[in-house]
Design a protein around this motif. Structure first.
Motif, PDB file in Angstrom:
ATOM      1  N   ARG A   1      -0.446   7.778  -5.107  1.00 40.23           N
ATOM      2  CA  ARG A   1      -0.501   9.187  -4.707  1.00 40.23           C
ATOM      3  C   ARG A   1       0.432   9.985  -5.621  1.00 40.23           C
ATOM      4  O   ARG A   1       1.261   9.424  -6.339  1.00 40.23           O
ATOM      5  CB  ARG A   1      -0.088   9.346  -3.241  1.00 40.23           C
ATOM      6  CG  ARG A   1       1.351   8.981  -2.980  1.00 40.23           C
ATOM      7  CD  ARG A   1       1.692   8.869  -1.510  1.00 40.23           C
ATOM      8  NE  ARG A   1       1.784  10.158  -0.846  1.00 40.23           N
ATOM      9  CZ  ARG A   1       2.525  10.386   0.246  1.00 40.23           C
ATOM     10  NH1 ARG A   1       3.264   9.413   0.778  1.00 40.23           N
ATOM     11  NH2 ARG A   1       2.551  11.560   0.818  1.00 40.23           N
TER      12      ARG A   1
ATOM     13  N   LEU B   1       0.800  -1.242   0.000  1.00 41.68           N
ATOM     14  CA  LEU B   1       0.000   0.000   0.000  1.00 41.68           C
ATOM     15  C   LEU B   1       0.826   1.284   0.000  1.00 41.68           C
ATOM     16  O   LEU B   1       0.277   2.370  -0.113  1.00 41.68           O
ATOM     17  CB  LEU B   1      -0.932   0.016   1.223  1.00 41.68           C
ATOM     18  CG  LEU B   1      -2.018  -1.058   1.238  1.00 41.68           C
ATOM     19  CD1 LEU B   1      -2.800  -0.991   2.537  1.00 41.68           C
ATOM     20  CD2 LEU B   1      -2.954  -0.878   0.047  1.00 41.68           C
TER      21      LEU B   1
ATOM     22  N   GLY C   1      -6.814   3.631  -2.503  1.00 40.99           N
ATOM     23  CA  GLY C   1      -5.473   3.083  -2.275  1.00 40.99           C
ATOM     24  C   GLY C   1      -5.469   1.568  -2.440  1.00 40.99           C
ATOM     25  O   GLY C   1      -4.584   1.007  -3.083  1.00 40.99           O
TER      26      GLY C   1
ATOM     27  N   THR D   1       0.357   4.734  -2.093  1.00 36.70           N
ATOM     28  CA  THR D   1      -0.990   4.754  -2.692  1.00 36.70           C
ATOM     29  C   THR D   1      -1.836   5.745  -1.890  1.00 36.70           C
ATOM     30  O   THR D   1      -1.387   6.287  -0.876  1.00 36.70           O
ATOM     31  CB  THR D   1      -1.693   3.382  -2.622  1.00 36.70           C
ATOM     32  OG1 THR D   1      -2.012   3.112  -1.250  1.00 36.70           O
ATOM     33  CG2 THR D   1      -0.813   2.275  -3.167  1.00 36.70           C
ATOM     34  N   TYR D   2      -3.071   5.907  -2.311  1.00 39.42           N
ATOM     35  CA  TYR D   2      -3.958   6.817  -1.587  1.00 39.42           C
ATOM     36  C   TYR D   2      -4.333   6.301  -0.203  1.00 39.42           C
ATOM     37  O   TYR D   2      -4.859   7.049   0.622  1.00 39.42           O
ATOM     38  CB  TYR D   2      -5.207   7.133  -2.436  1.00 39.42           C
ATOM     39  CG  TYR D   2      -4.997   8.448  -3.158  1.00 39.42           C
ATOM     40  CD1 TYR D   2      -5.376   9.643  -2.571  1.00 39.42           C
ATOM     41  CD2 TYR D   2      -4.350   8.489  -4.381  1.00 39.42           C
ATOM     42  CE1 TYR D   2      -5.126  10.858  -3.191  1.00 39.42           C
ATOM     43  CE2 TYR D   2      -4.096   9.690  -5.010  1.00 39.42           C
ATOM     44  CZ  TYR D   2      -4.479  10.871  -4.408  1.00 39.42           C
ATOM     45  OH  TYR D   2      -4.223  12.072  -5.007  1.00 39.42           O
ATOM     46  N   PHE D   3      -4.028   5.011   0.061  1.00 39.52           N
ATOM     47  CA  PHE D   3      -4.282   4.507   1.414  1.00 39.52           C
ATOM     48  C   PHE D   3      -3.396   5.260   2.422  1.00 39.52           C
ATOM     49  O   PHE D   3      -3.838   5.576   3.528  1.00 39.52           O
ATOM     50  CB  PHE D   3      -3.986   2.992   1.463  1.00 39.52           C
ATOM     51  CG  PHE D   3      -4.597   2.308   2.648  1.00 39.52           C
ATOM     52  CD1 PHE D   3      -5.854   1.735   2.565  1.00 39.52           C
ATOM     53  CD2 PHE D   3      -3.925   2.241   3.859  1.00 39.52           C
ATOM     54  CE1 PHE D   3      -6.429   1.101   3.664  1.00 39.52           C
ATOM     55  CE2 PHE D   3      -4.488   1.620   4.954  1.00 39.52           C
ATOM     56  CZ  PHE D   3      -5.753   1.048   4.855  1.00 39.52           C
TER      57      PHE D   3
ATOM     58  N   GLN E   1     -10.599   7.441   0.141  1.00 37.93           N
ATOM     59  CA  GLN E   1      -9.222   7.283  -0.333  1.00 37.93           C
ATOM     60  C   GLN E   1      -8.605   5.975   0.158  1.00 37.93           C
ATOM     61  O   GLN E   1      -7.662   5.466  -0.457  1.00 37.93           O
ATOM     62  CB  GLN E   1      -8.385   8.492   0.083  1.00 37.93           C
ATOM     63  CG  GLN E   1      -8.819   9.752  -0.667  1.00 37.93           C
ATOM     64  CD  GLN E   1      -7.970  10.961  -0.349  1.00 37.93           C
ATOM     65  OE1 GLN E   1      -7.014  10.871   0.410  1.00 37.93           O
ATOM     66  NE2 GLN E   1      -8.322  12.096  -0.940  1.00 37.93           N
ATOM     67  N   HIS E   2      -9.119   5.427   1.270  1.00 41.57           N
ATOM     68  CA  HIS E   2      -8.683   4.087   1.657  1.00 41.57           C
ATOM     69  C   HIS E   2      -8.965   3.093   0.531  1.00 41.57           C
ATOM     70  O   HIS E   2      -8.114   2.281   0.159  1.00 41.57           O
ATOM     71  CB  HIS E   2      -9.432   3.613   2.911  1.00 41.57           C
ATOM     72  CG  HIS E   2      -9.062   4.343   4.175  1.00 41.57           C
ATOM     73  ND1 HIS E   2      -9.893   5.245   4.771  1.00 41.57           N
ATOM     74  CD2 HIS E   2      -7.941   4.310   4.934  1.00 41.57           C
ATOM     75  CE1 HIS E   2      -9.317   5.733   5.868  1.00 41.57           C
ATOM     76  NE2 HIS E   2      -8.118   5.184   5.980  1.00 41.57           N
TER      77      HIS E   2
END
Lengths: 278, 743
Positions: free
Chosen positions: B456, B385, B450, B388-390, B446-447
């Motif tokens: 991101r 992850l 991600g 990422t957006y996570f 966004q979780h």
């Protein structure tokens, strides 16, 4: 698939002379304690168990020229665990009686000087990991015994200002926290250095003599000397710091429960402060 | 009991404006409350800018393949948004609240060092201006808020944006450390009689922990920034792998600062919540010692887990395991607090006003951010992850869901004290729901983005299944947050004019800031209640239920540390970290001559050894000077101080001689990594010695004029702490560089 953990008979050294020390200390403890079991007895058992394991278990066997990481674990047991639990196991009244003698009282205060304790604890760890000393003490049996004795003594001196059974030898709590935190920084630096340096800290472990015929098993598990040293560095770094954090928590608990009544002097100091501000 | 009359001449010197103009009155102020307000207003201004940058990014990301922003503009915006929010909003607003409330909460008349306080603020102000001036050059920083190398090196970022970023952060970093030393000294030395450290309000305790983190963590950033600046301007190669440098070293140094920075931002938030929840639950906090103790654990563990930001770098299995375990451990003290706050609410007579709404919002959202943080401690999840957006969702749940919500709670709680008027509850609740809705719309989704693999820091994205919808929701949520902020500003505006008069203690709160008028007078207090517990104002207002009658707390022994010496110790602690990291860089680059062409052979260790003896001897002569000053023997004091200055100057002359020799042999900072580390460390050390010599000269002039007497020997002693420190650093430098220890 075989693993070096399967080689139980080779990896345990039941005939270690450390039993003599363990038995002697146990005898002394029971004479002083007069056979009564208590929490201090449990601490003593932990101390003796750690002392025995440092030599009898695979930690002791592998630290004898095979794995630098095992060698680090052995040092941590001797420097931090055994002395800590030995101090905790001491009877307050018996220790107080010993340190009531003026000379011993003076000695107790000398041991409580934070610089001495800090330098002992950190100093031995750094000193015995200078490559030439580390190598020599690994290859020479008698020097190795001397090194281990310095670890035990330095550990007692290091923990004395924090966990001495006699309260008057304790450092003030805020100072004790700084003492422990800076000790954490010291072992962190050594740990970082050992983890990341390209120098072999203890060359004896880079080219071990395979007395037990287990070397190939270690290598089969992917344990190379470089990796071993990196693991040793991390062990030097993270577990001691975790122990210091725990010790700081104990000190904090002590600090928050310190309801000591104001002495006439401190009352005077508070009044003086009040007047100075008014 | 009272603090008695206030020294009016002292107050006059602090607060009488030089001119009658309001602006100059504020600009020249040394009053901690005004400086606190200026910090907060600066943070609000940059919150608007950082928020606007975020809105622009959300517009760009609202739907796939959007061309609203160019890739370059997007890079600049996410870099400046992150930098602004961390350094120009998060840190200043907390320093502002600390400035305003710490002295009040400990019953002090002012901070320990009002001028240093003002200096810290203006460093922030001008550092921030310089950073934003980069926009006018057309090349704002664009390498992300952690400016990873080699992207931020000259080869890949040739324009000035990164230079502005480095210098701006260095300036603000100096200001932050100054401010931190000031708050540290204030808490340790300025507490009112009866206020033992074990009795301070939890906000004060958390600020103490925070400033310790700042003092010890920020120098790591400063050392990394210095090295990056030297790489960019003078061609050294600290972070250039093609010349033997290490890109990973930047990551280590940045995150040695960067991870504690998370706690620098969140610990004061914990402190605010720990004040607000008890007041509106009408109970003392459940487990004060656990909350305080666990924050100590967070500070200690916070230093040791930086590498969990670097799992994807390839540190090796063992390093990953140890840092993962450390990161998991840190969840324990953090989790303890959540239980404490919940237990405080449990069974309380809850006053569910806006402040408590935000506090409960904090509690729920911070737990979500904390849980995803624990997920990242598991190395395989991090590998999957990271970037990422996570990650974006995780840290926004901590920093907005946690910090910003606690700040709003604090604003509603303390606004009446700062202005004398209440904020509107109606507008407040409206703002709360706008924020809850907007924040969770933006970041909860966004979780999922991600988990679906959206990276991101990309300026746009393809129309993958679900991405457009979730990004659209996130962008709409941002609008709600912006509206919520406007409602908040409107609430402040309208309440300042027509808000209900607050009175001294509108909440029937517990701590000392409520024992004075709203807003407090320049001298802070006319009288102070007796401090016999952690809730002195409660004790005063409800004597029948006074805390000290039922629960004892450790009393104050009345001792206070010497102020100048404490500040000197705090300063050198910070400087020690700075030099330590530079020395580690030296060892890393020069162990077994990995640094390429070796210039170490050109050093003359014997000659430098002789000059070093002068520097070390100067510590002895300084000690003698101090002894003579204490004994009142002025002429001997001046003699030995003069000798100290002479020895320091001789050492500097030796260094100049050595530099001249090296430069004439064409050994410069860009020759190889040995010369780079050598010149950097000895150069910074030389600057420190020069500063020390100047300080000693000032002392000498004061001594000659008779202004330095034995009564002021502690001030001289504080300079001595610095001077001895500089000498000790040189011993380490000489041992490692000239004698080759650790190599």
């Amino acid at each position: 698939m075989s693993s070096y953990f399967d080689l139980t008979s080779e990896l345990w050294k039941w005939a270690s002379p450390v039993w003599l020390l363990v038995l002697s200390l146990t005898l002394i403890f029971f004479i002083v304690q007069r056979g009564a079991l208590s929490r201090r007895g449990l601490y003593f058992v932990v101390a003796m168990f750690a002392l025995a394991m440092a030599y009898v278990s695979p930690i002791g066997v592998l630290s004898d020229g095979y794995l630098f990481s095992a060698h680090v674990i052995q040092h941590l047991l001797l420097l931090l665990i055994v002395p800590l639990f030995l101090l905790l196991s001491l009877s307050k009244s018996a220790t107080e009686a010993i340190f009531s003698h003026p000379f011993m009282n003076r000695m107790g205060h000398v041991l409580a000087v934070p610089f001495l304790g800090w330098l002992s604890g950190l100093g031995v760890m750094w000193f015995w990991h200078i490559p030439s000393f580390c190598n020599a003490s690994t290859e020479s049996y008698s020097l190795g015994i001397f090194r281990d004795a310095t670890f035990l003594l330095a550990g007692l001196v290091f923990w004395w200002p924090i966990f001495s059974p006699v309260k008057r030898f304790h450092l003030p709590s805020p100072l004790a926290m700084i003492y422990l935190f800076s000790a954490c920084l010291g072992c962190t630096l050594l740990g970082i250095y050992i983890t990341f340096t390209v120098i072999s800290i203890c060359p004896a472990f880079a080219n071990p003599v395979d007395r037990l015929g287990i070397m190939h098993l270690l290598y089969d598990q992917g344990m190379t000397p470089a990796l071993d040293q990196r693991l040793g560095g991390l062990l030097m770094w993270v577990p001691p710091c975790s122990l210091y954090v725990c010790a700081i928590m104990v000190v904090l608990r002590r600090w928050y429960s310190d309801m000591g009544q104001l002495t006439p002097q401190s009352t005077g100091a508070t009044n003086a402060l009040r007047e100075a501000r008014s | 009991m009272t603090t008695g009359s206030i020294n009016q001449s002292e107050l006059t010197s602090l607060d009488t404006p030089v001119t009658s103009t309001v602006m100059l009155d504020w600009v020249s102020t040394l009053d901690h409350k005004r400086i606190g307000i200026m910090y907060i207003l600066t943070a609000v201004f940059y919150l608007a800018i950082g928020g606007f940058e975020a809105l622009l990014m959300r517009i760009q990301l609202a739907y796939p393949n959007n061309t609203f922003l160019s890739p370059e503009m997007f890079n600049q915006l996410f870099t400046m948004h992150g930098t602004t929010m961390v350094f120009l909003v998060g840190m200043p607003v907390l320093t502002g609240f600390a400035n305003y409330f710490v002295p009040l909460m400990i019953g002090a008349r002012d901070v320990a060092f009002p001028r240093l306080n003002a200096f810290g603020f203006w460093m922030l102000f001008f550092g921030a201006l310089l950073l934003h001036y980069s926009f006018l050059t057309g090349s704002a920083p664009n390498a992300g808020w952690f400016s990873y190398v080699p992207l931020s090196t000259k080869a890949y970022s040739s324009l000035q944006g990164v230079d502005y970023w480095i210098i701006g952060l260095l300036i603000m970093g100096i200001g932050s450390v100054s401010g931190a030393i000031n708050i540290f000294a204030t808490i340790i030395c300025m507490r009112a009689p009866g206020m033992s450290l074990q009795r301070v309000p939890l906000f004060v305790w958390m600020m103490l922990m925070q400033v310790i983190l700042i003092i010890l963590a920020l120098p790591a950033l400063n050392s990394a920034l210095s090295m990056l600046l030297l790489d960019r301007w003078l061609g050294s190669a600290f972070f250039d792998p093609t010349r033997g440098g290490s890109a990973v070293l930047w990551q280590h140094y940045f995150w040695i600062f960067g991870h504690p920075e998370v706690y620098i931002l969140i610990l004061p938030g914990f402190g605010m919540i720990s004040e607000i929840i008890p007041v509106f639950s009408r109970k003392p906090i459940y487990g004060y010692t656990f909350v305080a103790g666990s924050s100590v654990a967070i500070v200690l563990l916070g230093y040791g887990v930086w590498a969990h930001h670097m799992f994807a770098v390839g540190l090796g299995m063992y390093a990953d395991i140890f840092f993962a375990v450390g990161s998991l451990l840190i969840a324990i003290p953090t989790g303890i607090k959540v239980f404490n706050w919940t237990a405080t609410l449990w069974g309380g007579e809850l006053r569910f006003n806006t402040a408590l709404h935000f506090a409960v919002g904090f509690l729920l959202q911070f737990v979500i951010g904390g849980l995803t943080g624990i997920m990242f401690a598991a190395v395989p999840i991090d590998w999957q992850l990271t970037d990422t957006y996570f990650v974006v969702a995780h840290f926004h749940y901590v920093l907005i869901g946690g910090l910003v919500f606690s700040l709003f709670a604090a604003a509603y709680y303390w606004f009446p004290k700062m202005t004398g008027r209440m904020l509107s509850e109606r507008w407040g609740i409206f703002q709360f729901w706008l924020w809850v809705l907007g924040f969770n719309m933006t970041f909860m989704v966004q979780h999922f983005l991600g988990l679906m693999g959206m990276p991101r820091r990309v300026y746009t994205y393809a129309d993958n299944p679900g991405w457009a919808l979730l990004n659209g929701v996130a962008s709409i949520g941002a609008i709600f947050m912006a509206l919520g902020t406007l409602v908040f500003l409107w609430n402040i505006w309208i309440s300042l004019r027509k808000g209900k008069i607050a009175g001294d203690n509108p909440w029937d709160a517990f701590t000392l800031e409520w024992a004075t008028t709203s807003p407090p007078p320049p001298e802070n207090f006319n009288t102070l209640p007796e401090i016999k517990s952690r809730r002195p104002v409660w004790d005063k207002n409800h004597p029948e239920f006074a805390d000290w009658k039922t629960a004892q707390t450790p009393p104050d022994n009345g001792k206070r540390f010497n102020l100048p010496k404490l500040a000197a110790w705090a300063f050198i602690a910070s400087e020690a970290v700075f030099f330590l990291l530079l020395l580690i860089a030296f060892v890393v680059f020069n162990t077994r001559h990995r640094g390429g062409e070796v210039t170490s052979s050109v050093l003359d260790a014997e000659r430098t050894g002789i000059f070093s003896l002068f520097l070390i001897s100067s510590s002895v002569t300084f000690w003698l000077a101090e002894r003579f000053l204490q004994a009142g023997k002025r002429s001997m004091f001046i003699f030995y101080l003069g000798i100290t200055i002479l020895f320091g100057t001789i050492f500097l002359a030796g260094q100049v001689w050595e530099y001249a020799g090296l430069l004439s042999d064409n050994v410069t900072i860009n020759t190889d990594l040995f010369s780079a580390t050598f010149f950097t460390i000895t150069g910074f050390h030389g600057i420190h010695v020069t500063a020390g010599v100047i300080a000693l000269l000032i002392m000498l002039i004061m001594g000659v004029k008779g202004n330095l007497t034995s009564k002021k020997s502690h001030v001289f002693g504080a300079v001595g702490i610095y001077w001895h420190f500089v000498d000790i650093v040189w011993l380490a430098v000489f041992g490692i560089i000239y004698l080759g220890l650790l190599q």
